[in-house]
Design an enzyme around this catalytic site. Structure first.
Site, PDB file in Angstrom:
ATOM      1  CG  PHE A   6      -0.280   0.378   2.519  1.00 48.59           C
ATOM      2  CD1 PHE A   6      -0.034   1.715   2.843  1.00 48.59           C
ATOM      3  CD2 PHE A   6       0.126  -0.602   3.422  1.00 48.59           C
ATOM      4  CE1 PHE A   6       0.586   2.066   4.041  1.00 48.59           C
ATOM      5  CE2 PHE A   6       0.749  -0.254   4.618  1.00 48.59           C
ATOM      6  CZ  PHE A   6       0.981   1.083   4.924  1.00 48.59           C
TER       7      PHE A   6
ATOM      8  CD  GLU B 275       8.253  -2.946   8.385  1.00 46.70           C
ATOM      9  OE1 GLU B 275       7.502  -3.913   8.176  1.00 46.70           O
ATOM     10  OE2 GLU B 275       8.839  -2.323   7.479  1.00 46.70           O
TER      11      GLU B 275
ATOM     12  CB  SER C  91       4.569  -7.370   5.709  1.00 43.44           C
ATOM     13  OG  SER C  91       3.688  -8.400   5.333  1.00 43.44           O
TER      14      SER C  91
ATOM     15  CB  CYS D  50      10.399  -0.501   2.614  1.00 49.62           C
ATOM     16  SG  CYS D  50      11.058   0.102   1.078  1.00 49.62           S
TER      17      CYS D  50
ATOM     18  CE  LYS E  87      -3.082  -8.394  -4.480  1.00 48.80           C
ATOM     19  NZ  LYS E  87      -3.421  -7.349  -3.454  1.00 48.80           N
TER      20      LYS E  87
ATOM     21  CD  GLU F  70      -5.776  -5.846   0.077  1.00 51.62           C
ATOM     22  OE1 GLU F  70      -4.770  -5.672  -0.633  1.00 51.62           O
ATOM     23  OE2 GLU F  70      -5.825  -6.706   0.977  1.00 51.62           O
TER      24      GLU F  70
HETATM   25  P1  NAD Z   1       1.406  -6.673   3.051  1.00 50.95           P
HETATM   26  O1  NAD Z   1       2.427  -7.734   3.119  1.00 50.95           O
HETATM   27  O2  NAD Z   1       0.301  -6.685   4.021  1.00 50.95           O
HETATM   28  O3  NAD Z   1       0.706  -6.672   1.605  1.00 50.95           O
HETATM   29  C1  NAD Z   1       1.478  -6.683   0.418  1.00 50.95           C
HETATM   30  C2  NAD Z   1       0.668  -7.375  -0.671  1.00 50.95           C
HETATM   31  O4  NAD Z   1       0.414  -8.727  -0.276  1.00 50.95           O
HETATM   32  C3  NAD Z   1      -0.682  -6.716  -0.929  1.00 50.95           C
HETATM   33  O5  NAD Z   1      -0.911  -6.693  -2.314  1.00 50.95           O
HETATM   34  C4  NAD Z   1      -1.658  -7.633  -0.203  1.00 50.95           C
HETATM   35  O6  NAD Z   1      -2.930  -7.674  -0.812  1.00 50.95           O
HETATM   36  C5  NAD Z   1      -0.987  -8.997  -0.282  1.00 50.95           C
HETATM   37  N1  NAD Z   1      -1.293  -9.846   0.872  1.00 50.95           N
HETATM   38  C6  NAD Z   1      -1.549  -9.437   2.142  1.00 50.95           C
HETATM   39  N2  NAD Z   1      -1.785 -10.492   2.936  1.00 50.95           N
HETATM   40  C7  NAD Z   1      -1.668 -11.600   2.160  1.00 50.95           C
HETATM   41  C8  NAD Z   1      -1.783 -13.009   2.422  1.00 50.95           C
HETATM   42  N3  NAD Z   1      -2.070 -13.471   3.631  1.00 50.95           N
HETATM   43  N4  NAD Z   1      -1.582 -13.849   1.400  1.00 50.95           N
HETATM   44  C9  NAD Z   1      -1.272 -13.395   0.173  1.00 50.95           C
HETATM   45  N5  NAD Z   1      -1.166 -12.080  -0.131  1.00 50.95           N
HETATM   46  C10 NAD Z   1      -1.345 -11.186   0.850  1.00 50.95           C
HETATM   47  O7  NAD Z   1       2.195  -5.273   3.081  1.00 50.95           O
HETATM   48  P2  NAD Z   1       1.587  -3.816   3.168  1.00 50.95           P
HETATM   49  O8  NAD Z   1       1.035  -3.615   4.530  1.00 50.95           O
HETATM   50  O9  NAD Z   1       0.737  -3.543   1.987  1.00 50.95           O
HETATM   51  O10 NAD Z   1       2.914  -2.943   2.975  1.00 50.95           O
HETATM   52  C11 NAD Z   1       3.764  -2.589   4.036  1.00 50.95           C
HETATM   53  C12 NAD Z   1       4.940  -3.542   4.122  1.00 50.95           C
HETATM   54  O11 NAD Z   1       5.643  -3.562   2.894  1.00 50.95           O
HETATM   55  C13 NAD Z   1       5.970  -3.110   5.168  1.00 50.95           C
HETATM   56  O12 NAD Z   1       6.405  -4.253   5.854  1.00 50.95           O
HETATM   57  C14 NAD Z   1       7.098  -2.525   4.341  1.00 50.95           C
HETATM   58  O13 NAD Z   1       8.372  -2.561   4.941  1.00 50.95           O
HETATM   59  C15 NAD Z   1       7.045  -3.397   3.136  1.00 50.95           C
HETATM   60  N6  NAD Z   1       7.665  -2.767   1.982  1.00 50.95           N
HETATM   61  C16 NAD Z   1       8.880  -3.251   1.609  1.00 50.95           C
HETATM   62  C17 NAD Z   1       9.545  -2.668   0.539  1.00 50.95           C
HETATM   63  C18 NAD Z   1      10.884  -3.170   0.118  1.00 50.95           C
HETATM   64  O14 NAD Z   1      11.325  -2.792  -0.953  1.00 50.95           O
HETATM   65  N7  NAD Z   1      11.561  -4.010   0.871  1.00 50.95           N
HETATM   66  C19 NAD Z   1       8.953  -1.592  -0.161  1.00 50.95           C
HETATM   67  C20 NAD Z   1       7.705  -1.146   0.259  1.00 50.95           C
HETATM   68  C21 NAD Z   1       7.076  -1.741   1.335  1.00 50.95           C
END
Ligand code: NAD
Length: 506
Positions: A159, A392, A236, A291, A183, A186
């Site tokens: 997000f 985090e 994450s 991140c 994808k 959401e």
């Molecule tokens: P998230 O892991 O909750 O979601 C990321 C994606 O995974 C979304 O598209 C979501 O719909 C999907 N998703 C969520 N739960 C899922 C599940 N159980 N099974 C399958 N797919 C699932 O992350 P977020 O809250 O959207 O973003 C924040 C996180 O992203 C933080 O931890 C941040 O550090 C990380 N991030 C990392 C980088 C990097 O380059 N390392 C860059 C940006 C963000």
């Protein structure tokens, strides 16, 4: 109806983009999209069913033969056109980032520009796809290599950068001759749809880029479908690990970038005012939802008291408000649940014995409780065993630890679970050189707080900040989105020279 009102109306329901058209599909559920500054639902988003996701994969699969056979310079021209269109619509994209994510407009524009840099990089794809050629590797034998598309690729994005992170992926993937299913998160799904529509305006053939809105159902379908050859993920750490393991178990190549806890080490010889300014920007920009945010300051020796004194007035002066307010420096958090989770970390840090020097829970906008606001917080004298240090938080909370010397500071960074980015502030070149060489992190800043690599370098962390071995964009991105083929050729003249059952040697 005014132009802006019409634009708002048109995104009341956020659909998929499949085979060059908006598609409602048969969602297994609907998600709510908020304006986090107001705490109001502004749209609903279709959460794709397995069938909807399969329809997007089918469109990408059907478009693949023609697209992968399209000459690379011709593919690059679509990307050039996309670059022009993103420049034209940069304000609209940034406004959408602010509307659905909440970050302030100037920061949202910065993220659009950083995404645009990847599009610019992908314009040079004919050069990047050049193979190698070796003449006369044996008697009358030449050898050359090709970089060919992987096939249908999928991207799953978080997000916090709804325009930039998708642009880390699809421009390079499609320029390399792959077709793509994106994808997005959401929570802020509209930017991906806007980008897909810009590519359609650029003339991209239907099916080359598809967007499925959705959640775990869509992700699992992408991970399991045998027609998908490669998966790029950013999000994450627990989900990154899951995506990596599940995708790999289904025979796909996967790059999965996870969470972070980025440390900035401040040595006693650093310019403390400069270091404090850098910390404030890197810790509280985008409300800490980056991140590459700095969430830990490690103050060495007597830097600690001076740094703390410099930080406090700067943090207290931060202007928190709706991201559309042009003087605001920090907006709200993405959802009420996330805001409450960050606040629970502040509660626990105070209970665990860290000193809460600035308390964001008392910010007037937090107390008003309309949008998902929380003021900036600063902890000092935190311990390495505390949850505010180990986990985090992903919010506007900076945690300061004290270290006696350089070696202790380095040890802290290296023993942490995450290793995305890190920075050192010092005037000592030797210390900076030593830190850069020995620190266990993928991206290092020397007097640079957020060392996000440019498009022609690659972005990726170490340890639990990444699963898989390929970083995003730059040449690593090109390698990830292509398969290597090496051809050894010979054009013999005259008679056959008989079978030789030995291993061929020169
Ligand atoms: P998230 O892991 O909750 O979601 C990321 C994606 O995974 C979304 O598209 C979501 O719909 C999907 N998703 C969520 N739960 C899922 C599940 N159980 N099974 C399958 N797919 C699932 O992350 P977020 O809250 O959207 O973003 C924040 C996180 O992203 C933080 O931890 C941040 O550090 C990380 N991030 C990392 C980088 C990097 O380059 N390392 C860059 C940006 C963000």
């Amino acid at each position: 109806m005014a132009e802006s009102a019409r634009a708002l109306k048109s995104i009341d329901t956020v659909p998929h983009w499949i085979n060059g058209a908006r598609v409602a599909g048969n969602p297994h559920a609907w998600g709510e999209v908020y304006n986090p500054a107001r705490g109001e639902v502004i749209a609903r988003v279709a959460l794709a069913s397995r069938e909807d996701t399969e329809a997007a994969i089918s469109a990408a699969h059907a478009a693949l033969p023609e697209w992968s056979a399209t000459p690379a310079p011709k593919r690059a021209r679509y990307i050039f056109k996309l670059k022009e269109l993103i420049e034209r619509d940069a304000n609209k994209l940034a406004a959408m980032v602010t509307r659905e994510h909440g970050k302030v407009l100037s920061d949202a524009m910065g993220s659009v520009k950083r995404g645009l840099e990847i599009v610019e990089f992908a314009c040079g794809i004919p050069h990047l796809l050049k193979g190698e050629f070796s003449h006369q590797v044996g008697d009358g034998i030449d050898s050359h290599s090709l970089r060919l598309p992987v096939g249908v690729c999928a991207g799953i994005t978080p997000f916090n950068f709804p325009a930039m992170v998708p642009m880390w992926m699809f421009p390079i993937a499609i320029a390399c001759g792959n077709t793509f299913v994106l994808k997005p998160s959401e929570k802020d799904p509209s930017c991906s749809l806007m980008l897909a529509e810009l590519l359609a305006e650029a003339g991209l053939p239907p099916g080359v880029l598809n967007v499925v809105q959705g959640d775990k159902v869509a992700v699992d379908t992408l991970l399991e479908d045998p027609r998908v050859g490669a998966v790029s993920f950013v999000g994450s750490t627990p989900i990154a690990k899951y995506v990596y393991e599940t995708g790999a178990a289904h025979g796909k190549r996967v790059q999965a970038l996870g969470g972070a806890k980025n440390h900035m080490v401040v040595l006693p010889d650093a310019d403390i005012e400069q270091a404090a300014d850098a910390l404030v920007g890197a810790a509280y920009g985008s409300a800490g939802e980056r991140c590459m945010a700095i969430s830990v300051a490690v103050a060495v020796g007597d830097a600690g008291d001076r740094l703390r004194a410099a930080l406090i007035p700067k943090i207290k002066a931060l202007k928190v408000n709706d991201g559309t307010d042009t003087v605001a420096e920090m907006g709200p958090l993405i959802t009420r649940e996330h805001r409450d989770k960050v606040q629970a970390y502040i509660d626990s840090g105070a209970k665990e014995g860290a000193e809460l020097v600035v308390d964001g829970r008392t910010h007037p906008l937090r107390e008003k409780d309309q949008g998902f606001f929380l003021g900036p917080s600063l902890f000092d004298h935190a311990g390495a065993d505390m949850s505010i240090y180990k986990e985090e938080i992903f919010g506007p909370v900076l945690t300061m630890l004290r270290a006696d010397n350089f070696e202790d500071a380095l040890k802290l960074v290296n023993e942490h679970e995450y290793g995305n980015g890190t920075a050192i502030f010092t005037r000592n070149g030797l210390a900076a050189r030593e830190f850069s060489a020995r620190v266990e992190a993928g991206m290092v800043g020397v007097n640079v707080p957020i060392p996000v690599p440019m498009a022609f370098h690659s972005f990726g962390g170490w340890k639990h900040s990444i699963f898989g071995d390929a970083a995003m964009h730059g040449e690593e991105g090109v390698r990830f989105y292509t398969r290597l083929k090496t051809i050894t050729s010979r054009w013999p003249e005259g008679f056959a020279d008989g079978a030789d059952l030995n291993m061929p040697v020169m």
